[in-house]
Scaffold this motif. Structure first.
Motif, PDB file in Angstrom:
ATOM      1  N   ASP A  10       0.833  -1.207   0.000  1.00 49.80           N
ATOM      2  CA  ASP A  10       0.000   0.000   0.000  1.00 49.80           C
ATOM      3  C   ASP A  10       0.867   1.256   0.000  1.00 49.80           C
ATOM      4  OD1 ASP A  10      -2.176  -1.630   0.083  1.00 49.80           O
ATOM      5  OD2 ASP A  10      -2.635  -1.301   2.196  1.00 49.80           O
ATOM      6  N   ILE A  11       1.976   1.201   0.752  1.00 49.08           N
ATOM      7  CA  ILE A  11       2.893   2.343   0.782  1.00 49.08           C
ATOM      8  C   ILE A  11       3.651   2.432  -0.537  1.00 49.08           C
ATOM      9  CG2 ILE A  11       4.966   3.286   1.862  1.00 49.08           C
ATOM     10  CD1 ILE A  11       3.982   2.167   4.517  1.00 49.08           C
ATOM     11  N   SER A  12       4.192   1.309  -0.988  1.00 55.55           N
ATOM     12  CA  SER A  12       5.020   1.344  -2.195  1.00 55.55           C
ATOM     13  C   SER A  12       4.210   1.766  -3.418  1.00 55.55           C
ATOM     14  CB  SER A  12       5.670  -0.020  -2.435  1.00 55.55           C
ATOM     15  OG  SER A  12       4.695  -1.025  -2.614  1.00 55.55           O
ATOM     16  N   MET A  13       2.905   1.427  -3.470  1.00 48.51           N
ATOM     17  CA  MET A  13       2.071   1.809  -4.599  1.00 48.51           C
ATOM     18  C   MET A  13       2.001   3.324  -4.735  1.00 48.51           C
ATOM     19  SD  MET A  13      -1.946   0.907  -5.301  1.00 48.51           S
ATOM     20  CE  MET A  13      -2.441   1.701  -3.763  1.00 48.51           C
ATOM     21  N   GLY A  14       1.742   4.007  -3.629  1.00 48.84           N
ATOM     22  CA  GLY A  14       1.634   5.457  -3.674  1.00 48.84           C
ATOM     23  C   GLY A  14       2.960   6.120  -4.000  1.00 48.84           C
ATOM     24  N   VAL A  15       4.032   5.565  -3.473  1.00 54.94           N
ATOM     25  CA  VAL A  15       5.347   6.138  -3.721  1.00 54.94           C
ATOM     26  C   VAL A  15       5.774   5.896  -5.161  1.00 54.94           C
ATOM     27  CG1 VAL A  15       7.789   6.003  -3.096  1.00 54.94           C
ATOM     28  CG2 VAL A  15       6.047   5.922  -1.312  1.00 54.94           C
ATOM     29  N   ASP A  16       5.533   4.686  -5.675  1.00 52.65           N
ATOM     30  CA  ASP A  16       5.985   4.333  -7.019  1.00 52.65           C
ATOM     31  C   ASP A  16       5.218   5.072  -8.103  1.00 52.65           C
ATOM     32  OD1 ASP A  16       7.797   2.612  -5.950  1.00 52.65           O
ATOM     33  OD2 ASP A  16       6.576   0.816  -6.245  1.00 52.65           O
ATOM     34  N   GLY A  73       7.017   9.636   0.258  1.00 53.55           N
ATOM     35  CA  GLY A  73       6.867   8.405   1.019  1.00 53.55           C
ATOM     36  C   GLY A  73       5.991   8.546   2.239  1.00 53.55           C
ATOM     37  N   ASP A  74       5.631   9.757   2.595  1.00 50.17           N
ATOM     38  CA  ASP A  74       4.743   9.974   3.737  1.00 50.17           C
ATOM     39  C   ASP A  74       4.288  11.424   3.715  1.00 50.17           C
ATOM     40  OD1 ASP A  74       3.286   9.523   6.021  1.00 50.17           O
ATOM     41  OD2 ASP A  74       4.990   8.951   7.264  1.00 50.17           O
ATOM     42  N   GLN A  75       3.234  11.708   4.459  1.00 48.91           N
ATOM     43  CA  GLN A  75       2.865  13.101   4.675  1.00 48.91           C
ATOM     44  C   GLN A  75       3.779  13.668   5.743  1.00 48.91           C
ATOM     45  OE1 GLN A  75      -1.180  12.802   6.368  1.00 48.91           O
ATOM     46  NE2 GLN A  75      -0.324  13.614   8.247  1.00 48.91           N
ATOM     47  N   GLY A  76       3.802  14.978   5.874  1.00 51.44           N
ATOM     48  CA  GLY A  76       4.573  15.566   6.958  1.00 51.44           C
ATOM     49  C   GLY A  76       5.112  16.931   6.615  1.00 51.44           C
ATOM     50  N   ILE A  77       5.695  17.569   7.631  1.00 55.10           N
ATOM     51  CA  ILE A  77       6.321  18.874   7.476  1.00 55.10           C
ATOM     52  C   ILE A  77       7.796  18.752   7.836  1.00 55.10           C
ATOM     53  CG2 ILE A  77       4.211  20.175   7.874  1.00 55.10           C
ATOM     54  CD1 ILE A  77       5.102  20.611  10.764  1.00 55.10           C
ATOM     55  N   ILE A 112       1.394  12.002   1.308  1.00 52.01           N
ATOM     56  CA  ILE A 112       1.872  10.710   0.830  1.00 52.01           C
ATOM     57  C   ILE A 112       1.343  10.422  -0.580  1.00 52.01           C
ATOM     58  CG2 ILE A 112      -0.004   9.397   1.916  1.00 52.01           C
ATOM     59  CD1 ILE A 112       2.102   7.185   2.468  1.00 52.01           C
ATOM     60  N   GLY A 113       2.251   9.993  -1.447  1.00 56.57           N
ATOM     61  CA  GLY A 113       1.889   9.663  -2.815  1.00 56.57           C
ATOM     62  C   GLY A 113       1.808  10.842  -3.753  1.00 56.57           C
ATOM     63  N   VAL A 114       1.940  12.074  -3.251  1.00 61.09           N
ATOM     64  CA  VAL A 114       1.852  13.284  -4.080  1.00 61.09           C
ATOM     65  C   VAL A 114       3.257  13.829  -4.288  1.00 61.09           C
ATOM     66  CG1 VAL A 114       0.893  15.606  -4.263  1.00 61.09           C
ATOM     67  CG2 VAL A 114      -0.436  13.780  -3.152  1.00 61.09           C
TER      68      VAL A 114
END
Length: 393
Positions: A104-110, A120-124, A303-305
């Protein structure tokens, strides 16, 4: 209104501090994956306690590295210097609990958006620079690191065999009108040989403190060494360690905000790490270009953007250019997607174990690409864009 005179304190911890042992192991595992497959995905966490290390997390990379994780951990512990009762590179047990990254993580990252990989993640993430030092870093954290690095160099060379690997430092500087002018207090706690008295330890530590302090700041008004009186049992035998618990030590010593994400053990698709490096790179170049005496930059991701959802520049009242315009020009100069950051800073190299102690920032760029985020190669272009003068090389 802020006082014209104040005290500010930062701390550092040595490579033998329990948390830093874990950071080093996690980053050594990351380097091993990147050395064999630069596009490996790694999120490696380490726990260390009395005679035991557990390594856990998610990876996607060569199985040959997974088979060497115990060896990698032992080599890291040996290099730090732990061969003592209660924690030794030879005898500690090592449990490897690394497993495959979540699809699920790799799909959004790839896949991300528009064919470019996503964050690879949301965040500031925050980056910071100031003109207090030649490295464009706050002085208290740089001095704190320097004390411990000097002590570690002599411990590892054999010039000071009485020191153990575990140590902490803390430096309080006197500020007037925004600039450091003196040293109020330095605190150093260091693991030591059982045969050394408290006075022996103080006598051994003091020269390193004086070597680390800039001559212009003078001697400390107070030097406190091993205030508990004894520090023989150290490292993971004395206190359990975890990856990612020294995020303020790793960055600016509390002189700037922190987004909350740790660095060690994370590959460059994790924007906790790569975007924090980019934010430092941009802030340092703004100050080096003479656009401000201080600069703080915040990047925010989903994440994923691929593109950051926000870029914020704050020159903290010291700037001579419009902050929104600085942000726009920086976005035009550098791609802030994970791929853009990785390519600009050349982050797919095995360059991370060296970052695990004594700070990720304020370091000298290495010929092999290490600490690439410390370069000031944007400064001249930025200065031309605003008609400013370059303040640092």
């Amino acid at each position: 209104m802020k006082s014209k005179s104040w005290l500010f304190t930062s701390e550092s911890v040595s490579e033998g501090h329990p948390d830093k042992v874990c950071d080093r192991i996690s980053d050594a595992v990351l380097d091993a994956f990147l050395a064999e497959e630069p596009h490996s995905r790694v999120a490696c966490e380490t726990l260390a306690t009395t005679d035991h290390v557990t390594i856990a997390g998610e990876v996607r990379g060569p199985n040959s590295v997974l088979q060497r994780v115990e060896e990698i951990a032992r080599e890291a512990i040996r290099d730090i210097g732990y061969e003592q009762t209660g924690f030794s590179w030879k005898t500690c047990s090592v449990a490897n609990r690394l497993h495959e990254q979540s699809p699920d993580i790799s799909m959004g990252v790839d896949e991300g958006e528009k064919g470019e990989e996503g964050a690879g993640d949301q965040g500031i993430m925050f980056g910071y620079a100031c003109n207090e030092t030649a490295d464009l870093m706050p002085a208290p954290i740089l001095i704190s690191h320097r004390i411990l690095r000097l002590m570690a160099e002599d411990r590892k060379s054999g010039a000071q065999p009485g020191f153990g690997p575990d140590a902490k430092s803390q430096v309080t500087l006197i500020y007037e009108d925004g600039a450091p002018v003196g040293v109020d207090t330095v605190v150093v706690s260091t693991q030591h040989a059982e045969s050394m008295s408290g006075q022996d330890v103080r006598d051994a530590v003091e020269p390193y403190v004086l070597r680390a302090l800039p001559e212009a700041l003078g001697r400390p008004q107070r030097l406190i060494v091993n205030p508990t009186g004894r520090f023989v049992i150290g490292g993971p035998d004395g206190d359990a360690g975890l990856t990612g618990r020294k995020i303020i030590v790793d960055t600016y010593g509390g002189a700037a905000p922190h987004g909350g994400g740790a660095f060690s053990g994370k590959d460059p698709t994790k924007v906790d790490r790569s975007a924090a490096y980019m934010a430092r790179y941009l802030a340092k170049n703004v100050v080096a270009a003479g656009l401000a005496a201080k600069c703080q930059i915040q990047l925010a991701y989903a994440i994923g953007v691929p593109e950051p959802v926000a870029v914020y520049v704050d020159t903290l009242g010291t700037g001579n250019a419009d902050e929104a315009e600085i942000a726009d020009i920086l976005r035009g100069m550098v791609r802030l997607t994970p791929r853009g950051i990785r390519e600009r800073l050349d982050l797919l190299r095995p360059i991370y174990a060296r970052t695990s102690a004594y700070g990720h920032f304020g370091r000298t760029p290495d010929e092999d690409g290490g600490f690439s985020w410390e370069r000031t190669d944007l400064a001249e272009e930025l200065a031309r864009a605003f008609g400013a003068s370059v303040a640092a090389e």
